[in-house]
Every structure is written in C-alpha cells, then in structure tokens.
Design an enzyme around this catalytic site. Structure first.
Site, PDB file in Angstrom:
ATOM      1  N   ASN A 185       0.812  -1.227   0.000  1.00  0.00           N
ATOM      2  CA  ASN A 185       0.000   0.000   0.000  1.00  0.00           C
ATOM      3  C   ASN A 185       0.838   1.265   0.000  1.00  0.00           C
ATOM      4  O   ASN A 185       0.303   2.363  -0.028  1.00  0.00           O
ATOM      5  CB  ASN A 185      -0.964  -0.007   1.190  1.00  0.00           C
ATOM      6  CG  ASN A 185      -2.072  -1.012   0.965  1.00  0.00           C
ATOM      7  OD1 ASN A 185      -2.222  -1.542  -0.131  1.00  0.00           O
ATOM      8  ND2 ASN A 185      -2.821  -1.303   2.004  1.00  0.00           N
ATOM      9  N   ARG A 217      -8.022  -0.969  -8.266  1.00  0.00           N
ATOM     10  CA  ARG A 217      -8.494   0.302  -7.714  1.00  0.00           C
ATOM     11  C   ARG A 217      -7.355   1.298  -7.569  1.00  0.00           C
ATOM     12  O   ARG A 217      -7.538   2.499  -7.706  1.00  0.00           O
ATOM     13  CB  ARG A 217      -9.102   0.080  -6.332  1.00  0.00           C
ATOM     14  CG  ARG A 217     -10.361  -0.721  -6.272  1.00  0.00           C
ATOM     15  CD  ARG A 217     -10.849  -0.748  -4.845  1.00  0.00           C
ATOM     16  NE  ARG A 217     -10.614   0.527  -4.179  1.00  0.00           N
ATOM     17  CZ  ARG A 217     -11.293   1.632  -4.407  1.00  0.00           C
ATOM     18  NH1 ARG A 217     -12.229   1.636  -5.338  1.00  0.00           N
ATOM     19  NH2 ARG A 217     -11.029   2.751  -3.765  1.00  0.00           N
ATOM     20  N   CYS A 236     -15.814  -2.847  -4.162  1.00  0.00           N
ATOM     21  CA  CYS A 236     -15.221  -4.187  -4.096  1.00  0.00           C
ATOM     22  C   CYS A 236     -15.946  -4.964  -3.003  1.00  0.00           C
ATOM     23  O   CYS A 236     -16.932  -4.505  -2.439  1.00  0.00           O
ATOM     24  CB  CYS A 236     -13.724  -4.085  -3.804  1.00  0.00           C
ATOM     25  SG  CYS A 236     -13.385  -3.467  -2.153  1.00  0.00           S
ATOM     26  N   ASP A 293      -7.110  -3.540   8.085  1.00  0.00           N
ATOM     27  CA  ASP A 293      -6.530  -4.607   7.255  1.00  0.00           C
ATOM     28  C   ASP A 293      -6.098  -5.806   8.070  1.00  0.00           C
ATOM     29  O   ASP A 293      -5.840  -6.868   7.503  1.00  0.00           O
ATOM     30  CB  ASP A 293      -5.337  -4.077   6.443  1.00  0.00           C
ATOM     31  CG  ASP A 293      -5.779  -3.060   5.406  1.00  0.00           C
ATOM     32  OD1 ASP A 293      -4.916  -2.366   4.856  1.00  0.00           O
ATOM     33  OD2 ASP A 293      -6.997  -2.940   5.180  1.00  0.00           O
ATOM     34  N   ILE A 324     -14.418   0.878   9.717  1.00  0.00           N
ATOM     35  CA  ILE A 324     -13.889   1.546   8.526  1.00  0.00           C
ATOM     36  C   ILE A 324     -14.664   1.179   7.264  1.00  0.00           C
ATOM     37  O   ILE A 324     -15.106   2.058   6.531  1.00  0.00           O
ATOM     38  CB  ILE A 324     -12.383   1.222   8.333  1.00  0.00           C
ATOM     39  CG1 ILE A 324     -11.584   1.609   9.579  1.00  0.00           C
ATOM     40  CG2 ILE A 324     -11.848   1.894   7.079  1.00  0.00           C
ATOM     41  CD1 ILE A 324     -11.589   3.097   9.894  1.00  0.00           C
ATOM     42  N   ARG A 361      -2.654 -10.823  -4.367  1.00  0.00           N
ATOM     43  CA  ARG A 361      -2.561  -9.367  -4.606  1.00  0.00           C
ATOM     44  C   ARG A 361      -1.770  -8.691  -3.494  1.00  0.00           C
ATOM     45  O   ARG A 361      -1.180  -7.645  -3.686  1.00  0.00           O
ATOM     46  CB  ARG A 361      -3.967  -8.762  -4.661  1.00  0.00           C
ATOM     47  CG  ARG A 361      -4.819  -9.261  -5.795  1.00  0.00           C
ATOM     48  CD  ARG A 361      -6.140  -8.557  -5.849  1.00  0.00           C
ATOM     49  NE  ARG A 361      -5.963  -7.106  -5.820  1.00  0.00           N
ATOM     50  CZ  ARG A 361      -6.966  -6.244  -5.726  1.00  0.00           C
ATOM     51  NH1 ARG A 361      -8.208  -6.698  -5.636  1.00  0.00           N
ATOM     52  NH2 ARG A 361      -6.749  -4.946  -5.716  1.00  0.00           N
TER      53      ARG A 361
HETATM   54  C1  EPZ Z   1      -6.356   2.272   1.681  1.00  0.00           C
HETATM   55  O1  EPZ Z   1      -7.549   2.198   0.916  1.00  0.00           O
HETATM   56  C2  EPZ Z   1      -5.706   0.890   1.574  1.00  0.00           C
HETATM   57  N1  EPZ Z   1      -5.412   0.586   0.173  1.00  0.00           N
HETATM   58  C3  EPZ Z   1      -6.655  -0.165   2.138  1.00  0.00           C
HETATM   59  O2  EPZ Z   1      -5.971  -1.425   2.096  1.00  0.00           O
HETATM   60  C4  EPZ Z   1      -6.958   0.179   3.595  1.00  0.00           C
HETATM   61  O3  EPZ Z   1      -7.878  -0.763   4.121  1.00  0.00           O
HETATM   62  C5  EPZ Z   1      -7.562   1.593   3.668  1.00  0.00           C
HETATM   63  O4  EPZ Z   1      -6.649   2.536   3.061  1.00  0.00           O
HETATM   64  C6  EPZ Z   1      -7.838   2.029   5.102  1.00  0.00           C
HETATM   65  O5  EPZ Z   1      -6.659   1.999   5.840  1.00  0.00           O
HETATM   66  C7  EPZ Z   1      -4.341   1.154  -0.415  1.00  0.00           C
HETATM   67  O6  EPZ Z   1      -3.621   1.926   0.180  1.00  0.00           O
HETATM   68  C8  EPZ Z   1      -4.081   0.763  -1.856  1.00  0.00           C
HETATM   69  P1  EPZ Z   1      -9.777   5.107   2.538  1.00  0.00           P
HETATM   70  P2  EPZ Z   1      -8.385   3.566   0.580  1.00  0.00           P
HETATM   71  O7  EPZ Z   1     -10.005   6.063   1.427  1.00  0.00           O
HETATM   72  O8  EPZ Z   1      -7.451   4.684   0.378  1.00  0.00           O
HETATM   73  C9  EPZ Z   1     -14.401   5.916   3.229  1.00  0.00           C
HETATM   74  C10 EPZ Z   1      -5.763  -3.750   1.731  1.00  0.00           C
HETATM   75  O9  EPZ Z   1      -6.356  -4.737   2.199  1.00  0.00           O
HETATM   76  N2  EPZ Z   1     -14.290   6.973   2.207  1.00  0.00           N
HETATM   77  O10 EPZ Z   1      -8.943   5.523   3.697  1.00  0.00           O
HETATM   78  O11 EPZ Z   1      -9.358   3.247  -0.484  1.00  0.00           O
HETATM   79  C11 EPZ Z   1     -14.300   4.545   2.586  1.00  0.00           C
HETATM   80  O12 EPZ Z   1     -15.564   4.137   2.089  1.00  0.00           O
HETATM   81  C12 EPZ Z   1      -6.554  -2.506   1.329  1.00  0.00           C
HETATM   82  O13 EPZ Z   1      -4.523  -3.682   1.557  1.00  0.00           O
HETATM   83  C13 EPZ Z   1     -15.385   7.797   1.997  1.00  0.00           C
HETATM   84  O14 EPZ Z   1     -16.425   7.637   2.642  1.00  0.00           O
HETATM   85  O15 EPZ Z   1      -9.158   3.747   1.966  1.00  0.00           O
HETATM   86  C14 EPZ Z   1     -13.852   3.674   3.726  1.00  0.00           C
HETATM   87  O16 EPZ Z   1     -14.996   3.306   4.470  1.00  0.00           O
HETATM   88  C15 EPZ Z   1      -8.046  -2.677   1.533  1.00  0.00           C
HETATM   89  N3  EPZ Z   1     -15.300   8.761   1.038  1.00  0.00           N
HETATM   90  C16 EPZ Z   1     -12.992   4.611   4.562  1.00  0.00           C
HETATM   91  O17 EPZ Z   1     -13.310   5.954   4.129  1.00  0.00           O
HETATM   92  C17 EPZ Z   1     -14.163   8.953   0.300  1.00  0.00           C
HETATM   93  O18 EPZ Z   1     -14.143   9.871  -0.539  1.00  0.00           O
HETATM   94  C18 EPZ Z   1     -11.493   4.401   4.392  1.00  0.00           C
HETATM   95  O19 EPZ Z   1     -11.218   4.591   3.015  1.00  0.00           O
HETATM   96  C19 EPZ Z   1     -13.040   8.100   0.536  1.00  0.00           C
HETATM   97  C20 EPZ Z   1     -13.128   7.120   1.492  1.00  0.00           C
END
Ligand code: EPZ
Length: 465
Positions: free
Chosen positions: A59, A128, A152, A343, A365, A435
């Site tokens: 990540n 993504r 997803c 995670d 989350i 992945r």
């Molecule tokens: C990153 O995803 C990681 N992926 C995820 O790891 C990780 O679980 C996540 O951060 C949380 O720590 C990568 O870095 C590639 P977020 P990201 O935007 O950036 C909500 C793994 O298993 N949200 O922090 O997509 C969203 O729905 C993966 O390695 C909004 O509501 O996570 C979620 O509930 C899975 N609106 C929460 O925030 C937005 O505009 C966290 O999402 C953006 C996000």
C-alpha cells in the site's frame, strides 16, 4: 467510517445472479466454477519457529509508483514486493507511456514521454489503486481521465473526497459514464494551491491530493488528513523528488507547490500488514517467531493488542520476536491510524476464534468487511454478528474445512485459521491473496508450516438441463 452521504455517488458493484440456464444460476455454480482455480492445502497443528522475512509495503509501493507521473526524470523504487497488484500498476503506467523496468525488487519508472492522460478501462477496472494516477496526471498535464474505481467486496469505496479536493485546487471535475474527467482551465494548466478539509481521513484522498498539490501554484493545506505510515512514506519520496511538504503523519499537511520535480532513488517501507499477519500466524500456532524487518511504531496498536491477549513481544532493533503460549480474549475496534488497522481485523479474528474467553470486534472503517465470519464458522468458530460487530467465543480447536477467501485480508485470515485447525484446510480465493502477499505459503513453510499450492484440473460445468 463512511463520510459519504446518501446523495453522493456510490459505485458498489454487487454481483447479481444471472440465469445461465433454465436450472442453474450464477450463484448456484460459483462454487463449482471455483473448482478450476488454485487452492492452498494446509495441514494444521504444526508449531512455527525461526525467522520470517517481511517484504516491502504494497500500500506504499502502489502510490509511490504513481508519483513517477510527476516528473520527466527516472524514479527508482527499491524493496518493491513481487505482487500481482504491482504488476498491474506497472501495466497501467506503461499504457500511459511510462517506461517501466523491473529488476528483482527494484523498479525503474520514467514518465518523460507520457502519451496520454487516460489509463485504459480494462486495466483500471481490475486495480483500484490505478485511481492514484489522477492527481499526478492533472498536476503535470492539466487534465486526466480515469475510470471511476469500482466498489469491491469490502465496500463501496467512494472517491468523493478525492474529487472535492481536486476541485478545491482549481480543477473542473465531471463524472460521466463511469469516467472521472479533471481539467485545469486557463492557459497555464497549473492547479492552484488551496485549503482542503477531508470529511474523513481517507488514505487515498490524502495521497492523491498531496501529489497533486506538489506542482500547484501556491500553498495547499489538507486538514483531517490520513496519518498512515504509507502517507509518510509518500511524503518522504516526494520531498526526495524536490517537493516542499510539512506535517505528513499529522492531521494537517502543508504543501508549497514547486515548478517541477526531479527523479529519486527510494526504498519502500516494510509492509506492516504482512508483518502483522506473520505475528498473528505465530500467535495462532502458539509459537515463538522472529518477524523482520518491522518498524514498531507502524504496528503500535497491533503489538499492544497482542500483548493484551497474552503474547510476549520484544523489539530487537530490526525486527520483533513474539512468544505466544496462551491467548486470552480481547476487544478491538478498527480505526484510522494510529488506531487498530482494518486490514488486520480479519486475521486477528482468526486468532480470537481460538482464544480463551469471549471477544468483540467492531469494524468501523468498511461497511462490508466481516464476510470471513461465515467461513470461520465453517471451521467451527463460534461467532455471532450484530451489524458491524462480531462477538467471538473462543473454541478449544478449529476443524479443517474447505473455505473461500472473500477478499485479500479475509483470505489471509483463512490461511491463519488453517494453520491452527485440526486436520486439513483448503483455501480458495488465491486471486485475492496473491494481490497482497508475496509467496505467503513459501514464507510460512520456511518456519515449519505445511502448506501446498495445488491446481485442480479445470472441470467442465454441468450443462444446464
Ligand atoms: C487504503 O484504501 C488501503 N489501500 C486499504 O488497504 C486500507 O484498508 C484503507 O486505506 C484504510 O486503511 C491502499 O492503500 C491501496 P480510505 P483507501 O479512502 O485509500 C471511506 C488492503 O487490504 N471513504 O482511507 O481506499 C471509505 O468508504 C486494502 O490492503 C469515503 O467515505 O481507503 C472507507 O470506508 C483494503 N469517502 C474509509 O473511508 C471517500 O471519498 C477508508 O477509506 C473516501 C473514502
């Protein structure tokens, strides 16, 4: 933590059963269809011993790769994990005209001749993280067209905060037919620094907007920014490329735009989630194991929970030694960093399914990240669900069974459960596992596990009657 209101877009792609014949639906044959896929066969009950090596952080590496779009110079990244997601990101950048050269755990990226600002849909749809391209592309080229990343298995994964932030930096952003188009009006095509407040500390939005702001005219502040170690790693790379960034790792990040960025040679941080998974493998098998390299402050909440559950944890400078004899129930709630990481929620649940006592896990989350409960129940786990809360009553021993990993970390959780279960466990869903984990079975076998990766002969699906 959902900061999306009902009016904003969601893009959950929910598979709906489609009739493929008069008597069978997609849902009916899905398990059969998986018979042609590879599986892990795990003989449980074997203790682990020795040292297991942690790869570079998936990540972090994915977003660091996207940063190559910000400069015409070569970006060299070291300690890059050999994962299918990394390969996919390389293909997406290659499709944009980036020269991508992989050599061992290093990857060289040169974005001097970016041919277009629109990664192809068929590549984006499978990864993504490709959405990380939009910020650098619009900052460098003045425009970008990136397909909306799909939802997803774990949630709708909106990008509302990313879009709001780009608009705050002066981009005109539209979303039509599933494609996000960002254009910087005016002759300069340069973004303009501004103030951004994130409704939720989104990791991806923080990283996207930090990259975009490095080439904007003027100063940008991002409030309520994500504080994850991967955000800090990206800031350190960007600073090495000539960016002016302060406050990464705190809730407020300040970026002063510069004219251009230059190349860099940078090593990716160790993968804290892979490290946590290995610590949990030791705990669930009641073993003593050394896991290295580990940056302890990247895993503070996890190490604290493992100690609370009865593990002895020692840091020896480069790595962590865990000694797990008896495991007691604990409660945990996933939170943005520095809270407990979502995670590792599924892998930790596998451990608690074998703990003494009753535990509670609250997933705050993602809205759909408890699908592994049903699979653990198939192995004899005693778990009750109440919304986003799981109540886990530890059992003396799980029993081996055929199970399916429903997402990346759920797949890892099933492997851990198989390590502890009596008998043999078969885990499918390796397309998710591969992945995020490089040669997971090889690493675990090197410290005493007994895991085989087998490939079924593809079966022909029964013809509809
Ligand atoms: C990153 O995803 C990681 N992926 C995820 O790891 C990780 O679980 C996540 O951060 C949380 O720590 C990568 O870095 C590639 P977020 P990201 O935007 O950036 C909500 C793994 O298993 N949200 O922090 O997509 C969203 O729905 C993966 O390695 C909004 O509501 O996570 C979620 O509930 C899975 N609106 C929460 O925030 C937005 O505009 C966290 O999402 C953006 C996000």
């Amino acid at each position: 933590m959902i900061c999306v209101d009902s009016q904003t877009m969601t893009n959950t792609a929910v598979p709906t059963p489609s009739k493929i014949g008069p008597s069978l639906s997609l849902v009916d044959v899905a398990p059969l269809a998986s018979l042609g896929q590879p599986r892990l066969e795990i003989r449980g009950g074997r203790p682990l011993a020795g040292e297991i090596r942690v790869s570079g952080a998936k990540n972090s590496a994915l977003v660091l790769m996207a940063a190559c779009l910000l400069t015409r110079d070569t970006l060299r990244l070291r300690n890059v994990p050999p994962l299918t997601d990394i390969t996919g990101m390389g293909e997406i950048l290659g499709a944009l005209g980036v020269a991508v050269t992989r050599s061992g755990d290093s990857i060289e990226l040169n974005g001097d001749h970016i041919s277009k600002a629109a990664p192809p849909y068929e590549l984006v749809n499978s990864l993504r993280a490709s959405f990380f391209c939009i910020g650098p592309l619009v900052a460098r080229m003045g425009m970008a067209q990136v397909p909306l990343p799909g939802g997803c298995q774990i949630g709708s994964r909106p990008v509302v905060e990313h879009v709001k932030g780009l608009k705050a930096l002066g981009a005109q952003v539209t979303i039509e037919h599933g494609v996000v188009t960002a254009v910087v009006p005016g002759r300069s095509h340069r973004l303009t620094g501004g103030h951004i407040h994130l409704d939720c500390p989104s990791v991806g939005a923080t990283e996207t907007l930090m990259m975009a702001a490095t080439l904007a005219d003027g100063e940008t502040t991002i409030d309520n920014a994500a504080q994850e170690p991967e955000v800090i790693d990206l800031a350190r790379l960007l600073i090495a490329m000539g960016a002016k960034i302060r406050g990464a790792g705190s809730p407020t990040i300040t970026i002063v735009g510069v004219e251009r960025l230059h190349g860099a040679d940078y090593a990716v941080i160790p993968d804290r989630i892979e490290a946590g998974t290995f610590l949990l493998a030791a705990a669930i098998t009641r073993s003593v194991l050394r896991v290295a390299p580990v940056v302890p402050e990247h895993l503070g909440a996890v190490l604290t929970k493992l100690e609370e559950a009865g593990c002895r944890i020692e840091h020896d400078g480069l790595g962590v030694v865990i000694d797990a004899q008896r495991i007691s129930a604990v409660d945990l709630r996933t939170q943005p960093f520095p809270g407990f990481p979502t995670d590792l929620q599924a892998p930790f649940m596998s451990l608690l399914a074998t703990a003494e006592g009753t535990s509670m896990i609250v997933e705050n989350i993602f809205e759909n990240r408890l699908q592994h409960v049903a699979e653990l129940q198939r192995m004899g786990a005693s778990i009750r669900m109440q919304g986003n809360t799981a109540i886990i009553e530890g059992v003396a021993c799980l029993s081996g069974a055929p199970v399916h990993g429903t997402d990346l970390r759920a797949s890892a959780a099933m492997v851990l459960a198989g390590l502890a279960a009596e008998g043999t466990t078969t885990v499918r869903g390796l397309e998710f596992l591969d992945r995020g984990y490089a040669d997971l079975e090889g690493k675990l076998n090197s410290v005493g596990a007994e895991i085989r990766r087998l490939h079924d002969e593809p079966t022909s699906l029964p013809l509809a009657a």
